[in-house]
Design a protein around this motif. Sequence first.
Motif, PDB file in Angstrom:
ATOM      1  N   GLU A   1      51.865   5.437   9.082  1.00 24.70           N
ATOM      2  CA  GLU A   1      50.764   5.042   9.963  1.00 24.70           C
ATOM      3  C   GLU A   1      49.678   6.106   9.998  1.00 24.70           C
ATOM      4  N   LEU A   2      50.072   7.375   9.977  1.00 27.49           N
ATOM      5  CA  LEU A   2      49.076   8.443   9.918  1.00 27.49           C
ATOM      6  C   LEU A   2      48.276   8.361   8.617  1.00 27.49           C
ATOM      7  N   ALA A   3      48.978   8.077   7.540  1.00 25.22           N
ATOM      8  CA  ALA A   3      48.284   7.959   6.254  1.00 25.22           C
ATOM      9  C   ALA A   3      47.336   6.767   6.250  1.00 25.22           C
TER      10      ALA A   3
ATOM     11  N   PRO B   1      42.860   5.979  -1.669  1.00 25.70           N
ATOM     12  CA  PRO B   1      44.285   6.274  -1.832  1.00 25.70           C
ATOM     13  C   PRO B   1      44.527   7.474  -2.745  1.00 25.70           C
ATOM     14  N   GLU B   2      43.709   7.614  -3.794  1.00 26.44           N
ATOM     15  CA  GLU B   2      43.864   8.755  -4.693  1.00 26.44           C
ATOM     16  C   GLU B   2      43.599  10.067  -3.971  1.00 26.44           C
ATOM     17  N   GLN B   3      42.581  10.081  -3.108  1.00 29.43           N
ATOM     18  CA  GLN B   3      42.262  11.307  -2.362  1.00 29.43           C
ATOM     19  C   GLN B   3      43.379  11.651  -1.378  1.00 29.43           C
ATOM     20  N   VAL B   4      43.898  10.626  -0.728  1.00 30.31           N
ATOM     21  CA  VAL B   4      44.989  10.878   0.217  1.00 30.31           C
ATOM     22  C   VAL B   4      46.181  11.483  -0.511  1.00 30.31           C
ATOM     23  N   LEU B   5      46.556  10.894  -1.624  1.00 28.25           N
ATOM     24  CA  LEU B   5      47.692  11.396  -2.382  1.00 28.25           C
ATOM     25  C   LEU B   5      47.424  12.803  -2.900  1.00 28.25           C
ATOM     26  N   ALA B   6      46.218  13.060  -3.358  1.00 27.52           N
ATOM     27  CA  ALA B   6      45.875  14.383  -3.869  1.00 27.52           C
ATOM     28  C   ALA B   6      45.983  15.431  -2.778  1.00 27.52           C
TER      29      ALA B   6
ATOM     30  N   GLU C   1      53.310   5.402  -4.732  1.00 25.16           N
ATOM     31  CA  GLU C   1      53.623   6.829  -4.810  1.00 25.16           C
ATOM     32  C   GLU C   1      53.440   7.501  -3.457  1.00 25.16           C
ATOM     33  N   LEU C   2      52.400   7.090  -2.746  1.00 29.14           N
ATOM     34  CA  LEU C   2      52.162   7.651  -1.408  1.00 29.14           C
ATOM     35  C   LEU C   2      53.335   7.327  -0.483  1.00 29.14           C
ATOM     36  N   CYS C   3      53.839   6.100  -0.541  1.00 30.42           N
ATOM     37  CA  CYS C   3      55.000   5.718   0.279  1.00 30.42           C
ATOM     38  C   CYS C   3      56.222   6.557  -0.082  1.00 30.42           C
ATOM     39  N   ALA C   4      56.399   6.782  -1.371  1.00 27.62           N
ATOM     40  CA  ALA C   4      57.544   7.586  -1.800  1.00 27.62           C
ATOM     41  C   ALA C   4      57.404   9.015  -1.324  1.00 27.62           C
TER      42      ALA C   4
END
Length: 692
Positions: free
Chosen positions: A185-187, A196-201, A172-175
């Motif tokens: 790369e920043l992510a 990963p959940e925090q990044v996406l949130a 989902e993050l890639c999308a």
Amino acid sequence: MGRLLESSRLVTVTGVGGVGKSRLALAAARAAAEDAGDRWPDGVWLAELSPVRDPALLEFTLAEALGLTDHTTRPPRSVLAGHLAGRELLLVVDGFEQLVEETAGLVRELLRGSPGLRVLAAGRRPLGLDGEAGFPLAPLEPPQALALLTARATAADPGFAVTAEVRPVLTELCARLDGIPLALELAAGRLRTLSPEQVLARLEDRFALLTGGTRGALPRHRALRTAIGWSHELCTPAERLLWARLSVFAGRFDLDAVEYVCGGPDLPVDEVLDLIGELLAQSLLAREETPAGVRYRMLETVRLYGAGWLESLGDCGRLRRRHRDWYLGLATWCELDWFGPRQREVAALVETELANLRLALECCLDEPQERHLGQYLAGTLWFYWAGCGRLTEGRHWLDRSLEGGPADEEYEGSRLKALWVLGYVAALQGDAVPSLAALHACRDGAERSGNRVAAAYAVHRMGCLALVSDDMLRAGELLGEALEQYRETGELNSNVLMCQVELAMTLAFRGDLAGAVALCEEVQDICQERGERWTKAYALYVLAYAALDAGATAEARRRLTECVTINHAFRDPVGLVLAVELLALVTAVEGYAAEAALLQGAAEPLWEGVGLRLFGSGYFNAPRLTCRERAGELLGAERYAACARHGRSLSREELVERALRAPEPLPSVPELPRPRPENRKPVGSPEREPTG
């Protein structure tokens, strides 16, 4: 990509910022360089245009990328066209977005005049030229995006693992980031400290408005801005402030410059190094090794984001002035260091910092009240303009700095310095009238203001102009007068030593070889004591001239090989071509007629870098004519021409290598192997050794 380059002379890689255009172009260029063979006999060359803001510097940047030096008043565009006209090479042009129209016009002209030229461009939009083949670069597909994200995350944190639970979140993050490599790369850099959940949130919560609400923006542009903005949001206040302030630099920059320009009460200097480390860890900065040491570079997309924040802070003017002041100081110290054992390091430093020095010059000349600073900076870099093959660009900045007439009397010293340097540069270009005008203006101003040192420089350079104009009697008078004035004022540097060498040349050409040798031996002693090498090379030329006249060919060869080595290191085409032509005569006298003809032919392309044969008549011409006559008698006209033709095909590096080894009889001319084409530097490498 390879097939496109075979079928089209212009291929442009296009795509959104951060999609990997530059990376793909550089990879294709490296592959082309490795497999060049007969396809690119004159090499593969990279021109990085992202630091260039002024359209007038576009031609200079391309000439620099191609390793060109030119000492004439010809427009740089004509120099480029002439150099490329008969060559077969691949030119990679990266980062032209801010100069699309100017780049398109230049590329069009070069392609029209250079049938063997191919151009691989990388930018956010096509150049819009007839025959241009586009290579739209799409973001990564989901599997590729996930692979990149996980690879970068694992590199940042070896303990990172893709489990069954986390894979859907990463997908989902890639999308959400539309498969844009820079955004991924920043992510990945944030996955060291966030799940990963925090990044996406954070992407969902903090930048939903920014992602979906920017009118007229393409989704992929919004996604990239989201990724950069999200990375900006997750930076500490100090990191965000440093990011914004770093946007004032052009190209590469070092830690000392960052500490001076960006530091302050709100950003303590002793914290800057750690903050740079954090920006590196987050892929917001890149670290590079250069001939001048470690440098940092900010991707252009990231830099532009920081520049927007700096603008919103209302701090652009102050930061630009601090940037200007740092590079004024750098140039001042480099001028002082030039007269010493660090000359080679100084040349590499100025080469590395050229983009920022140009930016500092622009800053000075953009404000009429600070024009005197531009005059000072352009004049202070005299050693680089004259000693490292940059006369044409030096003339550009000196002319600009002196536009508009005299400045305030308070800053007369800066104007006088710019005037005598302009006179010097124009004299070396063979442009006598502007040279004399500038030097007379300098001398008159110096007499009015009582500036004896500036007056000495003016008289010296008048003597230099007389020397290259073959007026030896007048040259001797002026150079002797200037040398006396230097001694009276206590002035001692590379210019003063060069004045003594030039006086020695007038004596040698008029037959007083003993007097010339005495002057140059004294110069050699001072150079040895001080570690000075640039002027020493010219003293070696005179000493070799005298040794050859005395029949001491072994001594002449020894001195000339050292002279060639020094001039090649400093990229000084004048010193190099004079040394090679005299070495060709030494070789002929030693009995190696074919090798002498080869060296004589190899000197011909060097004159392209010098430009006009300003030393092409009278005294300076004698070694060339004598060598041609002597070698031609032994070889015959046909074989002499064949050997010279073989020499003309040598690259500069091959010529220098040949000049530095003991001569050997050549095989018969029809069996001569075709030399390797001009040197190919590793495309994309930050390192580049100065060439002569």
